[in-house]
Design a protein around this motif. Structure first.
Motif, PDB file in Angstrom:
ATOM      1  N   SER A  21       0.839  -1.194   0.000  1.00 56.63           N
ATOM      2  CA  SER A  21       0.000   0.000   0.000  1.00 56.63           C
ATOM      3  C   SER A  21       0.875   1.245   0.000  1.00 56.63           C
ATOM      4  CB  SER A  21      -0.906   0.013   1.235  1.00 56.63           C
ATOM      5  OG  SER A  21      -1.832  -1.048   1.183  1.00 56.63           O
ATOM      6  N   GLY A  53     -10.788   0.617  -3.669  1.00 61.44           N
ATOM      7  CA  GLY A  53      -9.717   0.851  -2.709  1.00 61.44           C
ATOM      8  C   GLY A  53      -8.433   0.140  -3.057  1.00 61.44           C
ATOM      9  N   GLU A  56      -5.005   4.147  -5.711  1.00 63.33           N
ATOM     10  CA  GLU A  56      -5.317   5.518  -5.332  1.00 63.33           C
ATOM     11  C   GLU A  56      -4.738   6.457  -6.385  1.00 63.33           C
ATOM     12  OE1 GLU A  56      -4.458   8.746  -1.740  1.00 63.33           O
ATOM     13  OE2 GLU A  56      -3.705   6.680  -1.586  1.00 63.33           O
ATOM     14  N   PRO A  67      -5.115   1.631  -0.129  1.00 61.30           N
ATOM     15  CA  PRO A  67      -5.072   1.043   1.215  1.00 61.30           C
ATOM     16  C   PRO A  67      -5.619  -0.375   1.255  1.00 61.30           C
ATOM     17  CG  PRO A  67      -6.888   2.605   1.030  1.00 61.30           C
ATOM     18  CD  PRO A  67      -6.071   2.745  -0.230  1.00 61.30           C
ATOM     19  N   MET A  68      -6.286  -0.791   0.167  1.00 60.57           N
ATOM     20  CA  MET A  68      -6.904  -2.117   0.093  1.00 60.57           C
ATOM     21  C   MET A  68      -7.783  -2.370   1.310  1.00 60.57           C
ATOM     22  SD  MET A  68      -4.036  -4.514  -1.718  1.00 60.57           S
ATOM     23  CE  MET A  68      -2.432  -3.754  -1.790  1.00 60.57           C
ATOM     24  N   SER A  69      -8.518  -1.328   1.643  1.00 59.16           N
ATOM     25  CA  SER A  69      -9.413  -1.411   2.796  1.00 59.16           C
ATOM     26  C   SER A  69     -10.607  -2.309   2.494  1.00 59.16           C
ATOM     27  CB  SER A  69      -9.904  -0.004   3.154  1.00 59.16           C
ATOM     28  OG  SER A  69     -10.969  -0.064   4.067  1.00 59.16           O
ATOM     29  N   LEU A  70     -11.153  -2.898   3.545  1.00 57.79           N
ATOM     30  CA  LEU A  70     -12.378  -3.686   3.405  1.00 57.79           C
ATOM     31  C   LEU A  70     -13.624  -2.803   3.468  1.00 57.79           C
ATOM     32  CD1 LEU A  70     -11.399  -6.626   5.753  1.00 57.79           C
ATOM     33  CD2 LEU A  70     -11.631  -6.730   3.281  1.00 57.79           C
ATOM     34  N   ALA A  71     -13.422  -1.489   3.573  1.00 58.56           N
ATOM     35  CA  ALA A  71     -14.557  -0.581   3.739  1.00 58.56           C
ATOM     36  C   ALA A  71     -15.645  -0.750   2.677  1.00 58.56           C
ATOM     37  CB  ALA A  71     -14.064   0.862   3.789  1.00 58.56           C
ATOM     38  N   GLU A  75     -19.337  -1.749   3.800  1.00 57.83           N
ATOM     39  CA  GLU A  75     -20.454  -0.859   3.513  1.00 57.83           C
ATOM     40  C   GLU A  75     -21.510  -1.587   2.692  1.00 57.83           C
ATOM     41  OE1 GLU A  75     -22.969   2.333   3.388  1.00 57.83           O
ATOM     42  OE2 GLU A  75     -21.228   1.989   4.670  1.00 57.83           O
ATOM     43  N   VAL A 157      -7.675  -7.981  11.861  1.00 61.16           N
ATOM     44  CA  VAL A 157      -8.278  -6.761  11.326  1.00 61.16           C
ATOM     45  C   VAL A 157      -9.576  -7.066  10.588  1.00 61.16           C
ATOM     46  CG1 VAL A 157      -7.955  -4.827   9.737  1.00 61.16           C
ATOM     47  CG2 VAL A 157      -6.051  -5.604  11.164  1.00 61.16           C
ATOM     48  N   GLU A 161     -13.356  -5.451  11.386  1.00 60.16           N
ATOM     49  CA  GLU A 161     -14.134  -4.683  10.418  1.00 60.16           C
ATOM     50  C   GLU A 161     -15.481  -5.342  10.144  1.00 60.16           C
ATOM     51  OE1 GLU A 161     -12.191  -3.174   6.990  1.00 60.16           O
ATOM     52  OE2 GLU A 161     -10.300  -2.819   8.021  1.00 60.16           O
TER      53      GLU A 161
END
Length: 237
Positions: A21, A53, A56, A67-71, A75, A157, A161
């Motif tokens: 990231s 994600g 960027e 960030p390779m977020s799981l957001a 969501e 993590v 999440e």
């Protein structure tokens, strides 16, 4: 080349080059040559990956590994559950069953293995619940903090999440649950029981305490008729 194929090739590039990231991706012209694709096709693929994600885009600076977020997934899970609930589906019950299965499966791993510092913090959170219940205040945020702290020691993590998604979905529709809200004093007792079971190392008792904690919500879901999402009043789950 299909847009999806370009996205997959860019993802493969990130994996093959072991890019972390924040690492820069090849420039746009380099990607055009590497992918043998037009500028517009590359840009569209990068925009799609940015929405996930995975990358960027920093205008004027270049494109970087995101960030390779799981957001986005989290969501989506919360939105799917809430939307299904208002369509009269049992999506909320399904989410409850999933959350209960996850927590009962994990709490036994914590029994007798919680660090002293975490136990002290959990004690303080239950004490705060007692104070909030005595004042007639809502327990929601303290309840949320209790569960987050309980599983924090697993250092997972993804788990943290996903549990947050469970929480968000339930509390977006908490005013629609049927039946009577649980007595805050009972909620405090249930959390104290979970904590005492984990502290004592009794995994079976800890699992039973988690199931009891979810029992009231399950009972209320069985009598729930979805209301308009515009109808809101102050009530905790």
């Amino acid at each position: 080349m299909a847009a999806r194929d370009l996205q997959e090739r860019i993802k493969k590039l990130i994996i093959d080059r072991r890019l972390a990231s924040g690492a820069p991706l090849p420039t746009e012209p380099e990607l055009m040559e590497y992918l043998d694709a037009s500028r517009n096709s590359v840009r569209e693929a990068l925009k799609a990956l940015q929405a996930m994600g995975i990358v960027e885009i920093r205008h004027g600076f270049g494109t970087y590994v995101g960030p390779m977020s799981l957001a986005p997934m989290i969501e989506g899970l919360a939105f799917r559950t809430v939307a299904g609930h208002y369509r009269g589906e049992d999506s909320l019950l399904q989410l409850l069953e999933l959350r209960e299965a996850v927590e009962t499966g994990l709490v036994s791993r914590l029994a007798g293995r919680m660090p002293d510092a975490d136990l002290v913090e959990l004690d303080a959170l239950v004490d705060r619940m007692d104070e909030e219940a005595a004042r007639g205040a809502g327990l929601a945020e303290t309840d949320r903090a209790f569960h987050a702290t309980l599983y924090r020691g697993l250092d997972n993590v993804l788990l943290s999440e996903v549990l947050e998604a469970f929480w968000d979905a339930f509390h977006r529709v908490r005013t629609d649950l049927g039946g009577e809200p649980q007595d805050p004093k009972v909620t405090c007792r249930q959390h104290r029981e979970i904590l005492d079971a984990v502290r004592s190392g009794d995994s079976v008792r800890a699992e039973e305490a988690i199931r009891e904690h979810f029992g009231n919500i399950r009972a209320r879901l069985s009598t729930t008729a979805p209301q308009s999402p515009h109808t809101r009043h102050n009530e905790r789950v």
